[in-house]
Write an enzyme that holds these catalytic residues in place. Structure first.
Site, PDB file in Angstrom:
ATOM      1  N   GLY A   1      57.087-123.935  23.662  1.00  0.00           N
ATOM      2  CA  GLY A   1      57.357-124.507  22.353  1.00  0.00           C
ATOM      3  C   GLY A   1      58.545-123.865  21.676  1.00  0.00           C
ATOM      4  O   GLY A   1      59.358-124.541  21.032  1.00  0.00           O
TER       5      GLY A   1
ATOM      6  N   LYS B   1      54.497-136.486  26.095  1.00  0.00           N
ATOM      7  CA  LYS B   1      54.629-137.281  24.878  1.00  0.00           C
ATOM      8  C   LYS B   1      56.054-137.337  24.332  1.00  0.00           C
ATOM      9  O   LYS B   1      56.713-136.311  24.200  1.00  0.00           O
ATOM     10  CB  LYS B   1      53.714-136.713  23.794  1.00  0.00           C
ATOM     11  CG  LYS B   1      52.227-136.848  24.111  1.00  0.00           C
ATOM     12  CD  LYS B   1      51.384-136.312  22.964  1.00  0.00           C
ATOM     13  CE  LYS B   1      49.897-136.490  23.249  1.00  0.00           C
ATOM     14  NZ  LYS B   1      49.060-135.997  22.131  1.00  0.00           N
TER      15      LYS B   1
ATOM     16  N   ARG C   1      55.817-113.587  32.774  1.00  0.00           N
ATOM     17  CA  ARG C   1      56.065-113.054  31.431  1.00  0.00           C
ATOM     18  C   ARG C   1      55.876-111.538  31.390  1.00  0.00           C
ATOM     19  O   ARG C   1      56.590-110.846  30.656  1.00  0.00           O
ATOM     20  CB  ARG C   1      55.151-113.740  30.419  1.00  0.00           C
ATOM     21  CG  ARG C   1      55.600-115.155  30.093  1.00  0.00           C
ATOM     22  CD  ARG C   1      54.654-115.861  29.148  1.00  0.00           C
ATOM     23  NE  ARG C   1      55.210-117.121  28.683  1.00  0.00           N
ATOM     24  CZ  ARG C   1      54.547-118.013  27.984  1.00  0.00           C
ATOM     25  NH1 ARG C   1      53.271-117.795  27.659  1.00  0.00           N
ATOM     26  NH2 ARG C   1      55.121-119.144  27.593  1.00  0.00           N
TER      27      ARG C   1
END
Length: 388
Positions: free
Chosen positions: A369, A188, A36
């Protein structure tokens, strides 16, 4: 999507607050992976060369609004060879800045006002600056003071990295070259329902893996042993597979798994078909049959979108097999121009780095995300405030 950018702006002598994402992995005080930071450098260099006076703000970890020095950005400043300002609200350094100077401010999240998007904190952060540049795509899905709040007090623009993220992900989602293969893994189903549905509408084939894939296996009646899965998501998993059928999208679940008696890095590995998994087996990786199938699917694709490792890829070499097979196949076919590849997610990017194939991927996103929410089609707060 048209964003306000710094192109054509006279930056000489201007005080610029630059939001970067330096939430990097630090082990024993040392940065172990600077992806990053490296991706942020083109905007930093542009501002520096244009004569701006730049203060970079970022976060590191989750200090929960307290000054926990375990999460200090001082090590990042040393890694980048930048002067360090020990409080992100301190302005005393500004008087001594010259054109082209760059400093790094201490962790924004040492203040609770950052994650609360508190306008008093945002106003204090913005004070003294002439403009704001957001180059932190990875946190632009968060309505925080440093992504949204400061834009109420400063003229605000997108940096080069943020613009690149938007351009590349938009192209992948709006006009991909078919056949499109999407590989989605992780822990998940519940966190990726919207993403899976969006990718089903886009893709010709979707592969699920990891613990997420285990839940789909369970929904289809396969034993899962003593493994991570979501038993309460069975009906949702079945609905997603039906949605794939309705959209003429092939939906592929794991064929076999790497299992162990305990969930530990050095546990002995055994590969079993999903139908042969025993009650005490712990699933830790995808198996060789699944990996071989995935490689064939990658070779037959023209566009591949990948998010999520299919096992504990960081537990090398025993439990990285499935993820490394995917990474190497995507890289090889991308390198020879056989497909365009888009990869995002912290663990997935770390897998590319561990394989040494990062440079072969068509586009590697800095977002986790944010990457998923953008694919899902959600409006990202930090992007919305930069649109004309």
């Amino acid at each position: 999507m048209k964003l306000r950018t710094i192109n054509g702006i006279d930056l000489r002598g201007k005080y610029v607050l630059l939001r970067d994402d330096f939430n990097v992995q630090i082990v024993d005080g040392k940065i172990t992976e600077g992806f990053r930071i490296e991706r942020s450098m083109p905007t930093i260099d542009l501002l520096r060369n244009a004569g701006a006076r730049v203060a970079i703000c970022s976060h590191l970890g989750r200090p929960k609004g307290v000054r926990d020095m375990k999460y200090s950005l001082r090590g990042v400043a040393e890694y980048m060879n930048l002067p360090f300002v020990s409080d992100c609200l301190d302005k005393s350094f500004m008087a001594g800045m010259r054109d082209g100077d760059v400093v790094l401010l201490e962790n924004l999240r040492f203040y609770p006002g950052e994650e609360e998007n508190d306008l008093t904190f945002a106003k204090s952060l913005a004070a003294g600056f002439d403009l704001f540049v957001n180059d932190a795509f990875a946190v632009s899905h968060r309505a925080h003071a440093s992504t949204v709040g400061v834009t109420q007090f400063l003229p605000s623009y997108a940096g080069l990295l943020l613009q690149s993220e938007i351009d590349n992900l938009t192209a992948a989602m709006k006009n991909p070259t078919h056949p499109v293969l999407s590989i989605v893994a992780g822990s998940k189903v519940s966190t990726k329902i919207g993403v899976l549905r969006a990718l089903i509408r886009l893709s010709d084939t979707v592969i699920v893996g990891g613990a997420l894939g285990t839940t789909f296996n369970f929904a289809l009646g396969a034993p899962v042993g003593n493994s991570l899965y979501e038993p309460d998501m069975v009906q949702e998993a079945l609905k997603i597979m039906e949605y794939a059928r309705e959209n003429n999208c092939r939906f592929l679940v794991p064929l076999d798994k790497g299992v162990a008696p305990v969930f530990e890095p050095n546990a002995p590995r055994t590969d079993k078909d999903v139908s042969d998994i025993q009650p005490n087996d712990v699933i830790i990786d995808g198996g060789p049959k699944t990996a071989a199938r995935d490689v064939i699917e990658i070779e037959n694709a023209s566009t591949v979108i990948w998010n999520g490792t299919v096992g504990m890829a960081e537990w090398m070499p025993t439990w990285s097999f499935g993820s490394f097979a995917i990474a190497r196949a995507i890289a090889e076919n991308s390198r020879f121009g056989k497909l365009k590849s888009i990869v995002g997610g912290g663990d997935t990017v770390a897998c590319l780095d561990a394989c040494g194939v990062m440079d072969d991927i068509t586009y590697v996103s800095t977002g986790g995300g944010a990457f998923l929410e953008f694919i899902e089609g959600r409006e990202l707060p930090g992007i919305k405030v930069l649109q004309d």
